[in-house]
Design a protein around this motif. Structure first.
Motif: not given
Length: 318
Positions: A138-141, A149-152
């Motif tokens: 999943d990805l998140a911003v 933040r760009a989260l993996i």
């Protein structure tokens, strides 16, 4: 180049950044960024989005997030700061789009390493999630007070461990990887911003080794789970704007206009935050600098040198 937890904790305290609050237990209220095909599919996607947001927010907390508003095409835009020091952060509609951060006349783009089929969904706290952005990923911003933040999220041991974020930098900008693993972005002697040293945490809150490299115009993050890693793992490339919003108000109020490349390098090497610089300029003892037209500000911990143009040109620890 591995991330050090002690240094990261110090940065978070001085910047009032992340890991200072946990998300509220229970379901996260979500609003879809795009239309859904049917009731069953919509329910399934909403459930996956809830899980994705909860996983990320347990690790990052939510107190520094800046919720955005929907814009045309399914993207989400957040305005960070005030009229004197503002940045516009746009999270894309799909997981293959680019996160855009505009600060003054400069625009930086960080393209996400996901699929066009993964659509954005926004949590009540402001986290934009892309469930199923990749196989077992999943990805998140998260737009926040200091940048974005760009989260993996690696959901299990079968997930990929290397992620490429193609960079769209302002004209003539250059990158430099520093000793602590962070990546400095400059244009000549002008400091444009920083990708902070990367971090990754597993489901038990244990650090997972991770590092950056800049390759072929992309920021590449590698995560290295081990035999004892508990999944899911959350990893983070974080971009911080040139003058952090909290510090920026203080810096601007003291006539400081920018931070030089040299000063930014020294700050990263010596663990000196922008907020520490701002407070030293505001409260430190002012004396003439060694070079003509410069002033030195000193507190018990650090010193800061500013030239007559209002640029921070050097910093150090006492």
């Amino acid at each position: 180049m591995h991330h050090t937890q002690d240094r990261s904790a110090r940065r978070r305290r001085t910047h009032a950044r992340i890991l200072v609050a946990c998300c509220t237990a229970g379901a996260v209220l979500l609003t879809a960024a795009g239309a859904h095909a049917g009731t069953g599919d919509a329910g399934s996607r909403a459930s996956l989005a809830v899980q994705a947001a909860e996983t990320v927010e347990r690790v990052t907390g939510t107190s520094d997030l800046v919720p955005g508003t929907p814009v045309a095409g399914g993207a989400t835009r957040a305005e960070v700061g005030d009229e004197t020091s503002a940045a516009r952060i746009t999270a894309p509609a799909t997981a293959d789009g680019a996160v855009e951060l505009a600060f003054g006349s400069d625009v930086l783009r960080l393209t996400l390493p996901g699929s066009a089929d993964a659509q954005a969904t926004t949590s009540a706290n402001g986290t934009v999630v892309y469930p199923g952005a990749g196989e077992d990923v999943d990805l998140a911003v998260q737009p926040n007070r200091d940048g974005v933040r760009a989260l993996i999220t690696l959901k299990d041991a079968d997930a990929a461990t290397e992620f490429r974020f193609p960079l769209g930098l302002p004209a003539d900008a250059a990158t430099e990887t520093l000793e602590d693993g962070s990546v400095l972005v400059t244009r000549g002697e002008e400091y444009l911003g920083t990708f902070d040293a990367p971090w990754a945490k597993d489901a038990r809150g244990e650090a997972v080794p991770t590092e950056y490299r800049v390759e072929g115009g992309a920021l590449v993050q590698t995560v290295r789970p081990g035999p004892g890693t508990a999944f899911p793992v959350v990893a983070d490339p974080a971009w911080f704007i040139p003058i952090a919003i909290v510090a920026g108000r203080l810096l601007l109020s003291q006539g400081v206009k920018s931070i030089s490349k040299h000063a930014a390098q020294r700050m990263a090497q010596r663990g000196i935050s922008q907020e520490m610089v701002a407070r030293t300029v505001k409260t430190g003892k002012k004396t003439k600098g060694k070079s003509p037209g410069t002033w030195k500000y000193t507190t018990g911990k650090i010193w800061v040198v500013i030239n007559k143009a209002g640029n921070v040109v050097s910093v150090g620890r006492n």
